[in-house]
Design an enzyme around this catalytic site. Structure first.
Site, short mmCIF file in Angstrom:
data_model
loop_
_atom_site.label_atom_id
_atom_site.label_comp_id
_atom_site.label_asym_id
_atom_site.label_seq_id
_atom_site.Cartn_x
_atom_site.Cartn_y
_atom_site.Cartn_z
CB SER A 190 1.03 5.99 -1.44
OG SER A 190 2.18 5.91 -0.60
CB VAL A 199 -0.96 0.00 1.21
CG1 VAL A 199 -1.85 1.24 1.18
CG2 VAL A 199 -1.82 -1.26 1.21
CE1 TYR A 200 5.30 5.58 2.96
CE2 TYR A 200 6.99 4.12 2.08
CZ TYR A 200 6.61 5.34 2.59
OH TYR A 200 7.56 6.34 2.72
CB ALA A 201 5.45 0.23 -2.38
#
Length: 242
Positions: free
Chosen positions: A156, A152-154
């Site tokens: 973004s 998820v972070y990657a």
């Protein structure tokens, strides 16, 4: 420190800790007036108290109405135009996608992508008429390869890296520069989600960098001749793969 930013006005989001505070401190010590934007009033008060040119601005950027007022409030705190904007505020979610809370996914994507785009849009509208200005965005090493432990972070950061590169091609005609800094693991609160044993092992092996080291790179980006844009700096600890 050499006063390389003397007379400049800067604003930084997520400025009360981590990379944001390191960036603010470096700019303050280089002579800039800096508006520090953060939702944590207590932390802002602590970090600003020793700097006459530090201007705290308490704001929750996830509040859409507050977010719309970012530029007017920044301008109210400085004399003259805004020269530098560092879009740094962000959230982190690690671990398996199936274990991620859907509400946290929404919150993180909103802050890491939507808020950055809206803030940068408003900053460009301010800077374009003056035909000069610098925008820095905090991205991540995760924007450059598929990181299996933080999908998820990657995602973004992949999105925001694309945003920086495409926006650059729209705004250089106005004398504006935009670039991103993409650090590997930095010792900040964003690592709070890491398993303790993983964090301790990374520290012991030299697989983390300090926020102050990222701030030095940001100063380098800001102080290049106007005809040069540092579009993206990828920074990782030498021992990152250990």
């Amino acid at each position: 420190m050499r006063q390389s930013l003397f007379g400049k006005n800067a604003a930084i989001t997520g400025a009360a800790s981590g990379i944001g505070w390191a960036s603010a401190k470096a700019m303050l010590e280089s002579g800039a007036t800096v508006v520090l934007v953060d939702r944590d009033a207590g932390a802002l008060e602590r970090v600003c108290k020793d700097y006459d040119k530090a201007k705290p601005l308490v704001m929750d950027l996830l509040d859409s109405d507050a977010c719309k007022m970012l530029m007017p409030q920044i301008i109210s705190l400085i004399e003259g135009p805004l020269d530098i904007f560092h879009a740094n505020a962000g959230l982190y979610i690690g671990g398996d996608l199936v274990d991620s809370d859907p509400d946290m996914i929404d919150r993180m994507l909103h802050l890491n992508i939507n808020v950055v785009m809206k803030n940068v849009r408003d900053v460009i509208r301010h800077m374009a008429p003056q035909k000069t200005g610098d925008i820095i965005v905090t991205s991540s090493l995760a924007a450059h390869f598929p990181t299996p432990w933080e999908p998820v972070y990657a995602s973004s950061k992949w999105a925001i890296d694309c945003f920086v590169q495409t926006t650059r091609r729209q705004i250089f005609k106005d004398g504006l520069r935009i670039g991103s800094v993409s650090p590997g693991p930095v010792i900040t609160s964003l690592l709070d989600d890491w398993p303790e044993e993983q964090l301790e092992a990374a520290k012991a092996s030299g697989s983390l960098v300090e926020a102050s080291e990222i701030a030095e790179i940001i100063l380098f980006m800001l102080t290049r001749p106007r005809g040069m844009t540092i579009r993206d700096v990828v920074v990782m600890p030498t021992n990152f793969d250990l």
